[in-house]
Design a protein around this motif. Structure first.
Motif, mmCIF file in Angstrom:
data_model
loop_
_atom_site.group_PDB
_atom_site.id
_atom_site.type_symbol
_atom_site.label_atom_id
_atom_site.label_comp_id
_atom_site.label_asym_id
_atom_site.label_seq_id
_atom_site.Cartn_x
_atom_site.Cartn_y
_atom_site.Cartn_z
ATOM 1 N N THR A 119 0.761 -1.123 0.003
ATOM 2 C CA THR A 119 0.040 -0.114 -0.114
ATOM 3 C C THR A 119 0.979 0.998 -0.009
ATOM 4 O O THR A 119 1.924 1.197 0.673
ATOM 5 C CB THR A 119 -1.052 -0.011 1.091
ATOM 6 O OG1 THR A 119 -0.130 0.124 2.425
ATOM 7 C CG2 THR A 119 -1.919 -1.266 1.366
ATOM 8 N N PRO A 120 0.481 2.233 -0.723
ATOM 9 C CA PRO A 120 1.206 3.645 -0.554
ATOM 10 C C PRO A 120 1.645 3.857 0.793
ATOM 11 O O PRO A 120 0.619 4.234 1.445
ATOM 12 C CB PRO A 120 0.484 4.467 -1.592
ATOM 13 C CG PRO A 120 -0.258 3.537 -2.449
ATOM 14 C CD PRO A 120 -0.603 2.318 -1.591
ATOM 15 N N GLY A 121 2.654 4.375 0.931
ATOM 16 C CA GLY A 121 3.361 4.682 2.354
ATOM 17 C C GLY A 121 3.913 3.530 3.175
ATOM 18 O O GLY A 121 4.727 3.701 4.086
ATOM 19 N N GLU A 122 3.653 2.454 2.779
ATOM 20 C CA GLU A 122 4.028 1.284 3.296
ATOM 21 C C GLU A 122 5.532 0.969 2.950
ATOM 22 O O GLU A 122 5.760 1.388 1.881
ATOM 23 C CB GLU A 122 3.294 0.157 3.196
ATOM 24 C CG GLU A 122 3.673 -1.326 3.967
ATOM 25 C CD GLU A 122 2.963 -2.373 3.539
ATOM 26 O OE1 GLU A 122 2.899 -3.533 3.959
ATOM 27 O OE2 GLU A 122 1.702 -2.312 2.773
ATOM 28 N N THR A 123 6.600 0.434 3.710
ATOM 29 C CA THR A 123 7.712 0.173 3.181
ATOM 30 C C THR A 123 7.503 -0.864 1.979
ATOM 31 O O THR A 123 6.844 -1.919 2.133
ATOM 32 C CB THR A 123 8.677 -0.609 4.238
ATOM 33 O OG1 THR A 123 8.793 0.544 5.295
ATOM 34 C CG2 THR A 123 9.942 -0.813 3.749
ATOM 35 N N GLY A 124 8.374 -0.689 0.808
ATOM 36 C CA GLY A 124 8.336 -1.469 -0.259
ATOM 37 C C GLY A 124 7.939 -0.671 -1.422
ATOM 38 O O GLY A 124 8.023 0.503 -1.231
ATOM 39 N N THR A 125 7.441 -1.253 -2.664
ATOM 40 C CA THR A 125 7.143 -0.774 -3.981
ATOM 41 C C THR A 125 5.702 -0.976 -3.977
ATOM 42 O O THR A 125 5.188 -1.947 -4.292
ATOM 43 C CB THR A 125 7.902 -1.363 -5.014
ATOM 44 O OG1 THR A 125 9.357 -1.352 -4.708
ATOM 45 C CG2 THR A 125 7.690 -0.520 -6.203
ATOM 46 N N ALA A 126 5.192 0.357 -4.119
ATOM 47 C CA ALA A 126 3.433 0.333 -4.396
ATOM 48 C C ALA A 126 3.460 0.917 -5.977
ATOM 49 O O ALA A 126 4.187 1.908 -6.405
ATOM 50 C CB ALA A 126 2.712 1.205 -3.318
ATOM 51 N N ILE A 127 2.330 0.258 -6.723
ATOM 52 C CA ILE A 127 2.204 0.673 -8.000
ATOM 53 C C ILE A 127 0.878 1.361 -7.995
ATOM 54 O O ILE A 127 -0.318 0.877 -7.518
ATOM 55 C CB ILE A 127 2.447 -0.750 -8.717
ATOM 56 C CG1 ILE A 127 3.465 -1.535 -8.363
ATOM 57 C CG2 ILE A 127 2.190 -0.645 -10.167
ATOM 58 C CD1 ILE A 127 4.752 -0.827 -8.918
ATOM 59 N N VAL A 128 0.712 2.228 -8.671
ATOM 60 C CA VAL A 128 -0.394 3.145 -9.176
ATOM 61 C C VAL A 128 -0.474 3.033 -10.739
ATOM 62 O O VAL A 128 0.654 3.587 -11.379
ATOM 63 C CB VAL A 128 -0.594 4.367 -8.673
ATOM 64 C CG1 VAL A 128 -1.559 5.246 -9.317
ATOM 65 C CG2 VAL A 128 -0.634 4.457 -7.132
ATOM 66 N N ALA A 129 -1.322 2.939 -11.326
ATOM 67 C CA ALA A 129 -1.557 3.118 -12.960
ATOM 68 C C ALA A 129 -2.752 3.627 -13.271
ATOM 69 O O ALA A 129 -3.814 3.567 -12.762
ATOM 70 C CB ALA A 129 -1.534 1.518 -13.569
ATOM 71 N N GLY A 130 -2.887 4.117 -14.438
ATOM 72 C CA GLY A 130 -3.864 4.724 -15.013
ATOM 73 C C GLY A 130 -3.855 5.325 -16.473
ATOM 74 O O GLY A 130 -2.658 5.153 -17.184
ATOM 75 N N HIS A 131 -4.817 5.353 -17.124
ATOM 76 C CA HIS A 131 -4.808 5.846 -18.617
ATOM 77 C C HIS A 131 -4.408 7.301 -19.003
ATOM 78 O O HIS A 131 -4.440 8.177 -18.196
ATOM 79 C CB HIS A 131 -6.433 5.917 -19.116
ATOM 80 C CG HIS A 131 -6.891 4.496 -18.880
ATOM 81 N ND1 HIS A 131 -7.078 3.394 -20.014
ATOM 82 C CD2 HIS A 131 -7.747 4.060 -17.920
ATOM 83 C CE1 HIS A 131 -7.653 2.325 -19.353
ATOM 84 N NE2 HIS A 131 -8.252 2.653 -18.405
ATOM 85 N N VAL A 132 -3.769 6.854 -20.073
ATOM 86 C CA VAL A 132 -3.274 8.605 -20.505
ATOM 87 C C VAL A 132 -4.132 9.064 -21.327
ATOM 88 O O VAL A 132 -4.261 10.352 -21.351
ATOM 89 C CB VAL A 132 -1.923 8.272 -21.545
ATOM 90 C CG1 VAL A 132 -2.303 7.084 -22.722
ATOM 91 C CG2 VAL A 132 -1.148 9.465 -21.969
ATOM 92 N N ASP A 133 -5.026 8.065 -22.219
ATOM 93 C CA ASP A 133 -6.072 8.826 -22.841
ATOM 94 C C ASP A 133 -7.085 7.472 -22.960
ATOM 95 O O ASP A 133 -7.092 6.411 -22.542
ATOM 96 C CB ASP A 133 -5.749 9.420 -24.402
ATOM 97 C CG ASP A 133 -5.222 8.037 -25.011
ATOM 98 O OD1 ASP A 133 -5.424 6.935 -24.900
ATOM 99 O OD2 ASP A 133 -4.418 8.510 -25.976
#
Length: 221
Positions: A119-133
């Protein structure tokens, strides 16, 4: 990297990499941009911005000091003031083929996070993705490639806290040269990756790669 059919955008995932404590093989982010709307006016002024080499990652080992990791808590919203992003977050899971699902394309101001990972903020690598269009025009991360090092990213979390990240780099990778471990590998500090399609557009294959933002936690409130 797997290419989506027709004009659909594509993104690559981790090959035998780890996201938080979850091992994932051959993950692919799919359908993060349609590019269809580009066909009406070419790729000139309508193409999404791409990062310059000057925004490349100066700290590949992640040695810069940051804030201590937060307790796990699902994210609710992401804000990137420099590019006017203020969007809710939806959980993303893996498809049967091992691909990381994408947020609904029709909802232009919506991003997603990999909810089986960090989860964002937790130690480790959090991933967020979204559309460009989408087929109608620019979507939530259309301007992601214009982001600069030092920019702020804020993530509202379910526990009421706000995780504050500082951008370390903004890079673009081709579909055939995507650095899985660099993007998706485990981290010893709280880090965030924000990903969308990019790298130019082809009528034959869609977007040619991905824009990736690297950031690390520098505070919370």
């Amino acid at each position: 990297m797997r290419k989506a059919a027709g004009n659909r955008g594509t993104a690559r995932g981790a090959r035998a990499a780890r996201l938080g404590d979850t091992a994932i093989a051959a993950v692919t982010l799919v359908a993060l941009g349609s590019g269809v709307w580009l066909l009406g006016g070419g790729t000139g002024p309508h193409a999404p911005p791409q990062p310059s080499a000057a925004e490349g990652r100066p700290d590949p080992g992640g040695t810069r000091a940051g804030a201590p990791g937060l307790a796990p808590s699902p994210p609710l919203r992401i804000r990137i003031p420099a590019i006017r992003v203020n969007a809710p977050l939806v959980g993303l899971a893996l498809t049967r083929s091992g691909s990381l699902d994408a947020p609904p394309a029709k909802e232009k101001n919506l991003a997603g996070w990999y909810e089986a990972g960090t989860t964002p903020g937790e130690t480790g690598t959090a991933i967020v993705a979204g559309h460009v269009d989408n087929t109608e025009g620019p979507a939530v991360f259309y301007d992601l490639g214009a982001l600069k090092r030092g920019a702020r990213i804020e993530v509202d979390r379910r526990d009421g806290s706000v995780a504050v990240f500082t951008v370390d780099a903004v890079e673009v990778y081709s579909a055939h040269d995507f650095p899985d471990e660099k993007v998706y590998g485990a981290a010893r500090r709280p880090e965030l990756r924000v990903i969308t399609c990019g790298g130019g557009y082809s009528r034959a294959t869609g977007y040619q790669g991905n824009v990736v933002v690297f950031a690390h936690l520098t505070g919370s409130r």
